[in-house]
Design an enzyme around this catalytic site. Structure first.
Site, PDB file in Angstrom:
ATOM      1  N   MET A 191     -17.738  45.253 -11.955  1.00 29.55           N
ATOM      2  CA  MET A 191     -19.159  45.230 -12.289  1.00 29.55           C
ATOM      3  C   MET A 191     -19.460  44.415 -13.539  1.00 29.55           C
ATOM      4  O   MET A 191     -20.616  44.124 -13.809  1.00 29.55           O
ATOM      5  CB  MET A 191     -19.680  46.652 -12.479  1.00 29.55           C
ATOM      6  CG  MET A 191     -19.755  47.460 -11.197  1.00 29.55           C
ATOM      7  SD  MET A 191     -20.441  49.101 -11.494  1.00 29.55           S
ATOM      8  CE  MET A 191     -22.114  48.670 -11.958  1.00 29.55           C
ATOM      9  N   ASP A 210     -12.545  55.499  -6.531  1.00 29.19           N
ATOM     10  CA  ASP A 210     -11.790  54.302  -6.910  1.00 29.19           C
ATOM     11  C   ASP A 210     -10.647  54.655  -7.858  1.00 29.19           C
ATOM     12  O   ASP A 210     -10.460  54.025  -8.895  1.00 29.19           O
ATOM     13  CB  ASP A 210     -12.707  53.261  -7.560  1.00 29.19           C
ATOM     14  CG  ASP A 210     -12.087  51.857  -7.547  1.00 29.19           C
ATOM     15  OD1 ASP A 210     -11.173  51.610  -6.735  1.00 29.19           O
ATOM     16  OD2 ASP A 210     -12.502  51.010  -8.352  1.00 29.19           O
TER      17      ASP A 210
END
Length: 613
Positions: free
Chosen positions: A29, A148
């Site tokens: 990100m 994750d």
């Protein structure tokens, strides 16, 4: 050895409060920055959202921003958990969100640690697994799935006692979700949520996120930690996803007592995976083995550090571990018919045995007089190591491993008095004193890890190795364990750390370390000089080039790679004055690591002065 030939955020103030100091890392990100909170006068970590495409579509942009807000909200819900990175705030700056997080000083992630030091011992992996499992359980209890779990999202840092890697933290809740909350899942069409080689098979085929899926990812992560590679590592993302769904994991070879736990966590069918409580019990058993009644307690050899010797006697039958985890108890032996040994044969055997005992007594008496190799005394570290005198600080050694893999088994050590002429594998950098040989055996490896941590973090590719004295050689070894730093994949080629002399030339990049100041009279020659005086370059860090890059190609690509991965501006150097430099050498290509040393130098080729470092 050869010197190779987006706007930085350093110096920016975010939201009128946070001064960016340098970039700590990057993820899916965006970037994570070390920042100074000017209001509270402390350091924090800031996560910056970065769009890979310059102007994403409106809906996609909103989804990415919403994901960041969700990450902060989910992680903040676990605020104060000892194994979760604390989130302090989420703010907007120039239309984009920034997440303000706890800065974990001295932290390294599990992926980088294994890449630098090699696979960890099973007991250490189990300890890490327990901490991550505790963090996951806290999230699962509130309905939050991490989605994750992977080595790069597990941070290891010194704890309050100063023990290296004693603190374990789970980070990056960026793709977390509450399945039962009716919230939007912030994903893009046709993009897998998670990391391909660590994704549970039911998630890869479109199933919902569940606690069992997080446990599968934890199993993959612990497999990586103990084996040095993932259970489904393949050449491409598609091949990894296919392997996760269709193929069994590669059988572990280093896992020891951790093996049965990994097999259970990596079950394809989520219904057959252990519950969190069962996984916790099994991991706890490895960290602190229970004593068995009527039998001598025996630690699984796979849970010992690589230095530990392997007993020649076969292991006794073991009781089953809790909740169905292995190993399985050995079945009782089938009854056998006794055969009477003829009397004459018994007499012959008795005579032969007597002769062997007599010859053994003669051999022992001669050995006591001659003492193995003529020393007349015990060897300080045993016959496998072979050294006849105890190691001293700064001793350079050559290590001859018993098999094809380094750090597997006990190496035979010989000294290299020149510390360079024979391309030494490593050097004695510290010692760990002990009250007894038993204490040295139990604590030596962990203490050496601690005592060599600082020098190992300054070098590109090294590992610690504890040379533990035997019981008979404990006094001769000075009642202490010798702590070596060895090249992880090849020699270090020369002295390390403070044992290097100013003015000496490097024969290879393997013993260059962070913050070294160099004189560079040519593109092929570099020497170590004091940073307080004039110097041509300073070492900032390291990067790696691809496996397909030849050494000749590296000499033209290394500067650009360093400018990208270790930019001088992140270390406070003015980009209008300074530029990236690099050094490559044959050693990194012989070992297959392809490490490049990244430096900073002046653009005009001028000399750097002492006050610039």
């Amino acid at each position: 050895m050869h010197s190779g030939s987006p706007t930085s955020g350093v110096g920016r103030v975010i939201a009128g409060r946070y001064l960016l100091l340098n970039r700590l890392g990057s993820g899916g990100m965006g970037h994570v920055w070390l920042a100074h909170d000017q209001r509270l006068a402390c350091e924090v970590a800031l996560k910056e959202i970065v769009f890979r495409d310059l102007d994403p579509a409106g809906e996609e942009r909103e989804a990415r921003v919403a994901r960041a807000r969700a990450e902060a909200r989910y992680a903040a819900g676990l605020r104060g958990h000892p194994h979760v990175v604390t989130v302090h705030d989420v703010l907007e700056h120039e239309g984009l969100p920034w997440i303000v997080m706890e800065y974990v000083a001295g932290a390294t992630d599990l992926r980088d640690l294994v890449e630098r030091r090699g696979p960890l011992a099973p007991a250490e992996c189990a300890r890490i697994g327990l901490a991550v499992l505790d963090a996951l359980n806290s999230g699962h209890e509130t309905g939050v799935m991490h989605r994750d779990v992977k080595p790069a999202n597990i941070l290891l840092a010194p704890d309050r006692t100063g023990a290296p890697y004693g603190r374990v933290l789970l980070t990056d809740y960026g793709i977390s979700v509450r399945p039962d909350a009716g919230e939007t899942r912030y994903t893009l069409a046709s993009v897998l949520v998670g990391t391909s080689g660590y994704l549970a098979p039911e998630r890869a085929t479109g199933g919902p996120p569940t606690p069992a899926a997080d446990l599968f990812s934890l199993g993959c992560t612990l497999y990586y930690a103990v084996e040095g590679h993932g259970p489904f590592d393949r050449e491409s993302t598609l091949a990894e996803v296919t392997a996760v769904v269709m193929e069994e994991p590669r059988p572990p070879v280093r896992a020891g007592a951790l093996g049965p736990v990994l097999r259970s966590l990596l079950e394809k069918d989520p219904g057959r995976r252990p519950s969190a409580s069962r996984a916790e019990a099994a991991l706890s058993e490895i960290v602190t083995p229970r004593a068995e009644p009527y039998a001598r307690t025996r630690t699984d050899l796979g849970s010992q550090p690589p230095w530990a010797g392997v007993a020649s006697a076969p292991p006794p039958p073991t009781a089953p571990a809790p909740d169905g985890f292995g190993p399985v108890a050995a079945p009782p032996s089938a009854p056998r018919h006794r055969r009477e040994v003829p009397r004459v044969l018994r007499a012959v055997l008795a005579a032969s045995l007597g002769l062997l005992l007599a010859l053994g007594g003669v051999w022992y008496a001669m050995a006591r007089q001659g003492g193995g190799g003529g020393t007349g005394r015990a060897l300080p570290y045993g016959s496998a190591v072979g050294l006849v005198r105890p190691l001293k600080d700064g001793d350079c050694v050559l290590a001859d491993w018993p098999g094809p893999d380094r750090f597997t088994g006990t190496p035979r050590l010989t000294l290299d008095p020149s510390c360079g002429a024979q391309a030494p594998d490593g050097q004695v950098m510290a010692f760990s004193a002990a009250a007894s040989a038993d204490e040295a055996r139990k604590e030596g490896s962990a203490r050496c890890e601690e005592r060599t941590q600082e020098i190992r973090e300054r070098l590109a590719d090294v590992r610690s190795l504890a040379v533990v004295p035997t019981g008979a050689g404990f006094g001769l070894a000075g009642r202490r364990t010798a702590c070596l730093v060895l090249g992880a994949h090849g020699p270090v080629y020369g002295p390390l750390g403070a044992h290097r002399r100013l003015g000496s030339s490097f024969t290879d990049t393997a013993n260059m370390q962070r913050r070294d100041c160099l004189r560079a009279p040519s593109e092929r020659d570099a020497g170590l000089v004091s940073c307080s005086g004039p110097h041509d370059q300073q070492v900032l860090g390291f990067t790696r080039l691809g496996r397909d890059v030849t050494l000749t190609e590296a000499r033209t690509r290394s500067d650009a790679a360093c400018a990208k991965d270790v930019p001088p501006r992140d270390y406070g150097f003015d980009p209008s004055v300074y530029t990236s430099g690099s050094w490559t050498s044959q050693g990194a290509w012989k070992s297959g690591t392809h490490f490049v040393v990244c430096t900073v130098r002046k653009q005009n080729g001028g000399t750097m002065e002492g006050d610039e470092s």
